[in-house]
Design a protein around this motif. Structure first.
Motif, short mmCIF file in Angstrom:
data_model
loop_
_atom_site.label_atom_id
_atom_site.label_comp_id
_atom_site.label_asym_id
_atom_site.label_seq_id
_atom_site.Cartn_x
_atom_site.Cartn_y
_atom_site.Cartn_z
N ALA A 188 -2.32 -50.92 2.40
CA ALA A 188 -3.77 -50.97 2.52
C ALA A 188 -4.23 -50.44 3.89
N ALA A 189 -3.36 -50.54 4.89
CA ALA A 189 -3.68 -50.04 6.23
C ALA A 189 -3.39 -48.54 6.36
N GLY A 190 -2.88 -47.91 5.30
CA GLY A 190 -2.70 -46.46 5.31
C GLY A 190 -1.28 -45.96 5.35
N GLY A 191 -0.28 -46.85 5.42
CA GLY A 191 1.11 -46.41 5.46
C GLY A 191 1.74 -46.41 4.07
N SER A 192 2.86 -45.69 3.95
CA SER A 192 3.59 -45.69 2.68
C SER A 192 4.55 -46.87 2.59
N PHE A 193 4.99 -47.34 3.75
CA PHE A 193 5.91 -48.45 3.89
C PHE A 193 7.27 -48.09 3.30
N ALA A 194 7.97 -49.01 2.64
CA ALA A 194 9.37 -48.79 2.26
C ALA A 194 9.50 -47.96 0.98
N SER A 195 10.52 -47.08 0.98
CA SER A 195 10.83 -46.30 -0.22
C SER A 195 11.70 -47.08 -1.19
N TYR A 196 12.55 -47.97 -0.66
CA TYR A 196 13.47 -48.77 -1.47
C TYR A 196 13.38 -50.22 -1.01
N TRP A 197 13.50 -51.13 -1.98
CA TRP A 197 13.56 -52.56 -1.67
C TRP A 197 14.89 -53.11 -2.15
N MET A 198 15.62 -53.78 -1.25
CA MET A 198 16.91 -54.38 -1.59
C MET A 198 16.88 -55.87 -1.26
N HIS A 199 17.38 -56.68 -2.17
CA HIS A 199 17.37 -58.13 -1.98
C HIS A 199 18.73 -58.73 -2.30
N ASN A 200 19.24 -59.51 -1.36
CA ASN A 200 20.50 -60.23 -1.61
C ASN A 200 20.20 -61.56 -2.28
N ALA A 201 21.12 -62.01 -3.13
CA ALA A 201 20.96 -63.27 -3.86
C ALA A 201 21.34 -64.45 -2.97
N TRP A 202 21.16 -65.64 -3.52
CA TRP A 202 21.42 -66.87 -2.78
C TRP A 202 22.90 -67.25 -2.78
N ILE A 203 23.25 -68.09 -1.84
CA ILE A 203 24.45 -68.91 -1.97
C ILE A 203 23.95 -70.28 -2.41
N THR A 204 24.48 -70.78 -3.51
CA THR A 204 24.00 -72.03 -4.08
C THR A 204 25.05 -73.13 -3.97
N THR A 205 24.59 -74.35 -4.03
CA THR A 205 25.47 -75.51 -4.16
C THR A 205 24.90 -76.36 -5.29
N PRO B 89 21.77 -72.39 11.90
CA PRO B 89 22.03 -71.57 10.72
C PRO B 89 23.17 -72.13 9.87
N HIS B 90 23.02 -72.00 8.56
CA HIS B 90 24.07 -72.42 7.65
C HIS B 90 24.59 -71.20 6.87
N VAL B 91 25.55 -71.44 5.99
CA VAL B 91 26.19 -70.34 5.26
C VAL B 91 25.17 -69.53 4.46
N GLY B 92 24.22 -70.23 3.84
CA GLY B 92 23.20 -69.52 3.08
C GLY B 92 22.34 -68.62 3.94
N HIS B 93 22.05 -69.05 5.16
CA HIS B 93 21.24 -68.24 6.07
C HIS B 93 21.89 -66.89 6.39
N HIS C 26 24.49 -64.30 -7.30
CA HIS C 26 24.46 -65.64 -6.70
C HIS C 26 25.89 -66.15 -6.55
N VAL C 27 26.17 -66.81 -5.45
CA VAL C 27 27.49 -67.35 -5.17
C VAL C 27 27.40 -68.87 -5.15
N GLU C 28 28.17 -69.53 -6.01
CA GLU C 28 28.24 -70.99 -6.00
C GLU C 28 29.30 -71.40 -4.99
N PHE C 29 28.86 -71.93 -3.87
CA PHE C 29 29.78 -72.21 -2.77
C PHE C 29 30.67 -73.41 -3.09
N SER C 30 31.95 -73.26 -2.77
CA SER C 30 32.88 -74.39 -2.79
C SER C 30 33.98 -74.09 -1.78
N PHE C 31 34.53 -75.15 -1.19
CA PHE C 31 35.62 -74.94 -0.25
C PHE C 31 36.88 -74.45 -0.96
#
Length: 475
Positions: free
Chosen positions: A252-269, A37-41, A308-313
């Motif tokens: 399609a299988a009959g469930g409602s599934f998630a009420s909310y969807w949340m997504h985190n952005a990338w760490i970029t270089t 795993p790396h920082v982005g992971h 998005h986070v632009e990674f730098s030391f």
């Protein structure tokens, strides 16, 4: 009390209203364990750890499921390259991932299911989709015999999560297209190929094979959270096709599934997503040679999860210095009070920020404001007020998983006051030498500039010249 969260599906910030009062159910797509795993992971792990901590602080009983994908094309390809069994590679990388999470104080989920342990549930779900007319096996006389596909045109709402029309989508490249009715149909089950190891396949009604990527999460979310749950999370790169396909097949299988969807952005270089394929990865062990785990977590948690986070030391070390200032205040407050600083109550500004879609930048700003106020109280020897201020600072850190009093940081080698003072002293001395070197370079006295650099290097300190000035690290 109202927590508001940005819902990717509706593209708006919505009041969080759980399906069951007082409870919050959360499913997060974990990693495919094919490499170290790396920082982005691990950004997703940190971001959703902050979410579940905030939900718990706000009084919710949280059930948090985060899966592991331990069988897929990438794992098979990487294990073949290395000449080792696929399951050995996946197991070894899972151990490395656990170490990375532990180093960053990412709390374990309620349960962490693995794809290979849920093949029976996956098969049942595929059979249900076939029975409802939303999936079909590839023809037995085709090159794709043994595969099963989801029929995207059978589900009229396909594309609703990412607001796309089917005809605007790229073909699904996850299986042999020769067995598909539509090139956008995606694989639910992959028939075993002769080039793949026997151990990477399971018996099914369609012959030996293994699950497609998308169906794994639908089966695991359904098993542990039911056909309807509150929040589904993951990296923004998973929105399509992974999450779009998850939602389509689950509903399609009959469930409602998630009420909310949340997504985190990338760490970029250099403006690009941090990934193995780009060769711009930064493994967790290597980064932790530069800063402590608590400082890396602070750097990641301080940015809004959707930014998005632009990674730098340089930025990382600046964040680490900021955290050390807070840590130093708590140490000095404890010395003045003659006792450990007790956990107090976070300030109102912090709470308001966190309730507003996990606004950690404003929350960290409130944390620094309270630290500055605490330093004034410390200077004025107002011990009664200092106790409350320091307790508030520690409470805010605790919610963010950054409390220096948490034993996890002591176990991972958190710095002592003496170590911090030594670091600060060395910083002052090196900064003075670097100023001299900068002046020598300005005077074009290259011999003197090189001599200063060599003197610093002889002490085991490496100097790096950057557009913003020289920086240093200890080798």
């Amino acid at each position: 009390m109202t927590i508001r969260l940005y819902d990717t599906a509706t593209r708006e910030v919505r009041d969080f209203v759980p399906l069951e009062a007082g409870k919050a159910s959360l499913y997060v797509c974990g990693l495919t364990v094919q490499s170290e795993p790396h920082v982005g992971h691990v950004r997703s792990g940190v971001n959703f750890d902050v979410l579940q901590r905030w939900l718990r602080f706000r009084g919710y009983d949280v059930t948090f499921i985060r899966n592991i994908t331990d069988i897929d094309d990438k794992i098979l390809a990487k294990s073949a390259e290395q000449g080792r069994p696929w399951y050995n590679l996946a197991y070894a990388m899972k151990i490395e991932l656990d170490k990375a999470y532990a180093a960053l104080n990412v709390a374990p989920p309620t349960y962490e299911p693995a794809a290979t342990a849920h093949v029976p549930e996956i098969i049942v779900l595929i059979e249900e989709l076939i029975a409802r007319g939303h999936a079909y096996p590839a023809p037995s006389d085709s090159a794709a015999a043994g595969d099963v596909y989801f029929d995207v045109r059978s589900w009229s709402s396909y594309g609703e999560l990412t607001h796309q029309g089917i005809d605007d989508m790229e073909p699904a490249a996850d299986a042999d297209p020769r067995g598909k009715r539509d090139p956008r149909d995606f694989a639910l089950w992959k028939g075993r190929k002769e080039s793949e190891p026997e151990t990477a396949s399971w018996p099914s009604p369609w012959g030996r094979g293994r699950p497609g990527w998308h169906i794994e999460c639908s089966a695991m979310a359904g098993k542990y959270l039911g056909p309807a749950f509150d929040i589904h999370g993951g990296g923004v790169d998973l929105r399509f096709p992974h999450h779009e396909n998850e939602q389509a097949q689950s509903r399609a299988a009959g469930g409602s599934f998630a009420s909310y969807w949340m997504h985190n952005a990338w760490i970029t270089t250099a403006g690009e997503k941090m990934s193995k394929s780009l060769g711009n990865t930064l493994s967790i062990p290597s980064v932790l040679q530069r800063v402590r785990g608590v400082e890396l977590r602070f750097y990641m948690a301080a940015a809004h999860y959707r930014s998005h986070v632009e990674f730098s030391f340089e930025a990382l070390e600046e964040a680490a210095a900021g955290y050390r200032r807070i840590e130093s205040f708590l140490e000095r407050a404890a010395a003045a009070l003659g006792e450990d600083v007790p956990l107090g109550t976070p300030c109102a500004e912090f709470v308001t920020a966190m309730d507003d879609d996990l606004g950690t930048p404003a929350a960290v700003g409130a944390l620094f404001d309270e630290t500055r106020e605490g330093n004034k109280l410390l200077a004025g020897n107002d011990l009664a007020a200092l106790r409350g201020s320091a307790g508030s600072v520690r409470a805010m850190l605790d919610i963010l998983g950054l409390d220096p009093g948490d034993p996890v940081w002591s176990a991972s080698g958190a710095s002592t006051d003496t170590e911090e003072r030594l670091t600060a002293a060395v910083d002052v001395l090196v900064a003075g030498l670097l100023d001299e070197r900068t002046q020598a370079r300005a005077d074009k006295d290259w011999a003197r500039a090189d001599a200063i650099r060599d003197r610093i290097k002889s002490a085991g300190i490496e100097v790096t010249d950057t557009p913003d000035g020289p920086t240093w690290t200890v080798n």
